[in-house]
Design an enzyme around this catalytic site. Structure first.
Site, PDB file in Angstrom:
ATOM      1  N   GLU A   1       0.831  -1.203   0.000  1.00  0.00           N
ATOM      2  CA  GLU A   1       0.000   0.000   0.000  1.00  0.00           C
ATOM      3  C   GLU A   1       0.870   1.259   0.000  1.00  0.00           C
ATOM      4  OE1 GLU A   1      -3.469   1.955   2.903  1.00  0.00           O
ATOM      5  OE2 GLU A   1      -2.236   0.294   3.615  1.00  0.00           O
TER       6      GLU A   1
ATOM      7  N   LYS B   1      -8.947   2.298  -2.570  1.00  0.00           N
ATOM      8  CA  LYS B   1      -9.265   1.764  -1.241  1.00  0.00           C
ATOM      9  C   LYS B   1     -10.658   2.211  -0.825  1.00  0.00           C
ATOM     10  CE  LYS B   1      -7.100   1.382   3.356  1.00  0.00           C
ATOM     11  NZ  LYS B   1      -5.905   1.767   4.140  1.00  0.00           N
TER      12      LYS B   1
ATOM     13  N   CYS C   1      -5.320  -3.087   2.200  1.00  0.00           N
ATOM     14  CA  CYS C   1      -5.224  -3.125   3.670  1.00  0.00           C
ATOM     15  C   CYS C   1      -6.579  -3.274   4.353  1.00  0.00           C
ATOM     16  CB  CYS C   1      -4.473  -1.889   4.170  1.00  0.00           C
ATOM     17  SG  CYS C   1      -3.742  -2.130   5.818  1.00  0.00           S
TER      18      CYS C   1
ATOM     19  N   LEU D   1      23.301   3.689  31.163  1.00  0.00           N
ATOM     20  CA  LEU D   1      23.234   2.290  31.598  1.00  0.00           C
ATOM     21  C   LEU D   1      23.352   2.262  33.116  1.00  0.00           C
ATOM     22  CD1 LEU D   1      22.999  -0.519  30.282  1.00  0.00           C
ATOM     23  CD2 LEU D   1      25.494  -0.686  30.419  1.00  0.00           C
TER      24      LEU D   1
ATOM     25  N   ILE E   1      17.101  -3.356  34.648  1.00  0.00           N
ATOM     26  CA  ILE E   1      16.675  -4.214  33.544  1.00  0.00           C
ATOM     27  C   ILE E   1      16.231  -3.426  32.319  1.00  0.00           C
ATOM     28  CG2 ILE E   1      14.251  -4.433  34.253  1.00  0.00           C
ATOM     29  CD1 ILE E   1      14.582  -7.491  33.579  1.00  0.00           C
ATOM     30  N   ASP E   2      15.645  -2.236  32.508  1.00  0.00           N
ATOM     31  CA  ASP E   2      15.160  -1.464  31.372  1.00  0.00           C
ATOM     32  C   ASP E   2      16.314  -0.996  30.482  1.00  0.00           C
ATOM     33  OD1 ASP E   2      12.453  -1.650  32.164  1.00  0.00           O
ATOM     34  OD2 ASP E   2      12.695   0.055  33.509  1.00  0.00           O
ATOM     35  N   SER E   3      17.301  -0.361  31.081  1.00  0.00           N
ATOM     36  CA  SER E   3      18.423   0.130  30.272  1.00  0.00           C
ATOM     37  C   SER E   3      19.234  -1.035  29.711  1.00  0.00           C
ATOM     38  CB  SER E   3      19.313   1.065  31.089  1.00  0.00           C
ATOM     39  OG  SER E   3      19.891   0.418  32.204  1.00  0.00           O
TER      40      SER E   3
ATOM     41  N   GLU F   1       5.956   2.858  33.722  1.00  0.00           N
ATOM     42  CA  GLU F   1       6.432   4.118  34.289  1.00  0.00           C
ATOM     43  C   GLU F   1       5.806   5.307  33.580  1.00  0.00           C
ATOM     44  OE1 GLU F   1      10.912   2.410  35.425  1.00  0.00           O
ATOM     45  OE2 GLU F   1      10.575   3.567  33.587  1.00  0.00           O
TER      46      GLU F   1
END
Length: 570
Positions: free
Chosen positions: A41, A113, A153, A309, A313-315, A420
């Site tokens: 598309e 479309k 689509c 860093l 765990i997120d970074s 967060e």
């Protein structure tokens, strides 16, 4: 008839460049003896072009690019190209989302479309008028005529459970039933969503059953701003059985022969190996996030990336994604310890950087904290304390990251998660700084789940394919098992300020993606006080989200263009 399915990664607005991509695919298709090349598309524009469609100069340039395609089209091959067709005498909306058939020496519009999505991230009624009639393309190939049903689509998304989107009851699939077509083509630009692949295949299978023909579903691939298109195109036979699958989160081109007279409804002319099962859902998610970062950087002109860093765990997950997307030699991480940073977190950050081969710099922020504490009392009447002192640490780190990004010309990656961002457990002009929010559409529990999979044996082949260390722990058990903490005060834990993520995330998902009311959540058994608290946090954090970096979308509803809540509201 031999079809070529070109799963292309366009650059939005690059009409000439996208035209060259289509021609390159055409050369490969002709080398494979294809009769018809399919492209996604709006393949000449890239999806979504948004307000670029309002520029008359670009609409005029499109015609020149189509003429170039027609002049260079290999003989004996026809191309289906996604275009924006101007409607004479109409102002905005004054276009059709259309398909052009391009052949050596000329081109013509063959499909418009009919269903124009205007929900979530889509806003097609701002630009386009709906087509009014079913589209059937007649072509000669293999010594016989073929009738191909054409849809774009959303025209495939017509099941009963989706009817609320289309109160006017237009059903493009039903309208094709009397046309006695041999094959249904659906050319799409459908962004990735977790579990969406199964939905697409189910829609295609039901359309195949309704029409009694095979269905070809061709999807765009690539990251465009916050949207990531996963490709994952496929062909199903008239019973819905998969005959062919293209790559997930990568450009691909495949040839598919269609038998002139199937001996039975279940017969197909594809190698069964081509219809192998799709990747594991965790692998799909990882590959899409990697593609999103890679394309955002490349298409915006960034050669390098930077992130903070922390040892959390997120970074750690963002560092892995960045290393896979850009290569470890083009990713730099900063460790910015404060007096509250634990030795374990510093060691965990260093260990992860070593495993990934990332360039690392350490910038202690204690001297800057002291400088702020000495400077602010005349305005505050006392040294900064409490949340003010905690946010200053985050903003010091954010300023350092922005300074390095500015000096070195790198893309700063934000490392916050969806949990967060939903409740405002993040700091404006601090940890929210960045040009792209990589995991801002992943709840904290999803972050843990993806990291658990990354550290397991099942991820080895995927890690190797992405250039990551293929064996052993990658994130590391120390990072995966430590209690989440921002480490902005002694012995701080996220649980000091928030409910346990295992409790919080289901409430957030129900509120954000299912739009359930607090009353409905309480009726479903949730604690009334907790529901009221979470609803208040979600509402009050809207002003922060409005200023957040673009969030890579991987869920049914992400913060960004698909979430348009007012800041001031009751």
């Amino acid at each position: 008839m031999r079809l070529a399915l070109a799963q292309l990664n366009p650059l939005v607005g690059d009409l000439e460049g996208n035209g060259r991509r289509i021609l390159a695919a055409a050369d490969r298709a002709r080398a494979g003896a294809a009769d018809l090349l399919l492209t996604p598309e709006l393949s000449l524009w890239g999806y979504p072009p948004r307000d670029l469609l309002l520029r008359p100069a670009l609409i005029q340039r499109q015609e020149g690019v189509l003429e170039t395609l027609a002049a260079a089209c290999p003989g004996g091959l026809a191309l289906l190209v996604g275009v924006a067709e101007p409607v004479a005498g109409r102002r905005q909306p004054g276009l059709h989302n259309a398909l052009a058939l391009v052949e050596r020496g000329g081109w013509r519009i063959v499909c418009r479309k009919r269903l124009l999505p205007s929900y979530d991230v889509f806003d097609e009624r701002r630009y386009f008028l709906p087509g009014e009639t079913p589209a059937v393309l007649e072509l000669e190939a293999g010594g016989r005529p073929w009738r191909l049903g054409l849809t774009i689509c959303e025209d495939l998304w017509v099941e009963e459970n989706l009817r609320s989107r289309w109160p006017d009851a237009v059903d493009p699939i039903a309208d094709l039933a009397p046309q006695r077509i041999d094959l249904l083509l659906n050319l799409s630009a459908s962004p990735f969503g977790r579990g969406k692949g199964e939905v697409r295949q189910g829609l295609a299978a039901r359309a195949a059953a309704r029409l009694g023909v095979p269905v070809v579903y061709l999807n765009q691939v690539g990251g465009n701003d916050e949207l990531v298109f996963d490709g994952a195109s496929f062909v199903v036979d008239r019973t819905g059985r998969p005959l062919l699958r293209l790559a997930c989160a990568a450009e691909d081109l495949a040839l598919w022969p269609l038998a002139p007279a199937p001996a039975s409804p279940g017969r197909g002319d594809a190698d069964p190996a081509q219809a192998a099962a799709p990747p594991d859902p965790w692998e799909q998610l990882l590959r899409v996030l990697v593609l999103g970062v890679r394309d955002y950087a490349a298409k915006c002109g960034f050669q390098r990336a930077l992130l903070g860093l922390s040892g959390g765990i997120d970074s750690a997950l963002v560092a892995v994604i960045a290393a896979a997307a850009l290569g470890p030699d083009r990713v730099e991480v900063l460790r910015m310890p404060s007096p509250f940073s634990s030795a374990g977190s510093l060691d965990d950050a260093e260990g992860l950087a070593l495993r990934l081969g990332l360039t690392t710099a350490t910038l202690p922020i204690a001297p800057l904290m002291e400088a702020f504490a000495a400077t602010l009392p005349p305005a505050l009447g006392a040294p900064p304390a409490g949340v003010t002192e905690e946010n200053l640490q985050s903003r010091i780190r954010g300023t350092l990251l922005m300074a390095v990004a500015n000096q070195k010309g790198g893309l700063l990656l934000s490392t916050g998660n969806k949990s967060e961002l939903a409740v405002g457990y993040c700091t404006l002009y601090g940890d929210m700084n960045g040009g792209l929010s990589v995991i801002g559409d992943l709840y904290k529990t999803t972050v843990f789940g993806l990291c658990e999979w990354l550290d397991g044996e099942a991820s080895g082949p995927c890690r190797a394919a992405l250039g990551l260390p293929p064996a052993g722990e990658l994130i590391g058990a120390a990072i995966r098992t430590k209690p989440p903490s921002a480490e902005l005060r002694p012995d701080q834990r996220d649980s000091d300020s928030l409910p346990d993520y295992g409790v919080l995330d289901p409430l957030l998902k129900a509120s954000i993606e299912e739009l359930r009311t607090p009353e409905q959540l309480v009726a479903g058994g949730a604690d009334p006080a907790l529901v009221a608290r979470v609803a208040g946090l979600l509402r009050r954090a809207e002003f922060k989200r409005r200023q957040a970096a673009p969030v890579l979308k991987v869920s049914d509803r992400a913060f960004g263009s698909g979430w348009r809540m007012p800041i001031a509201s009751a």
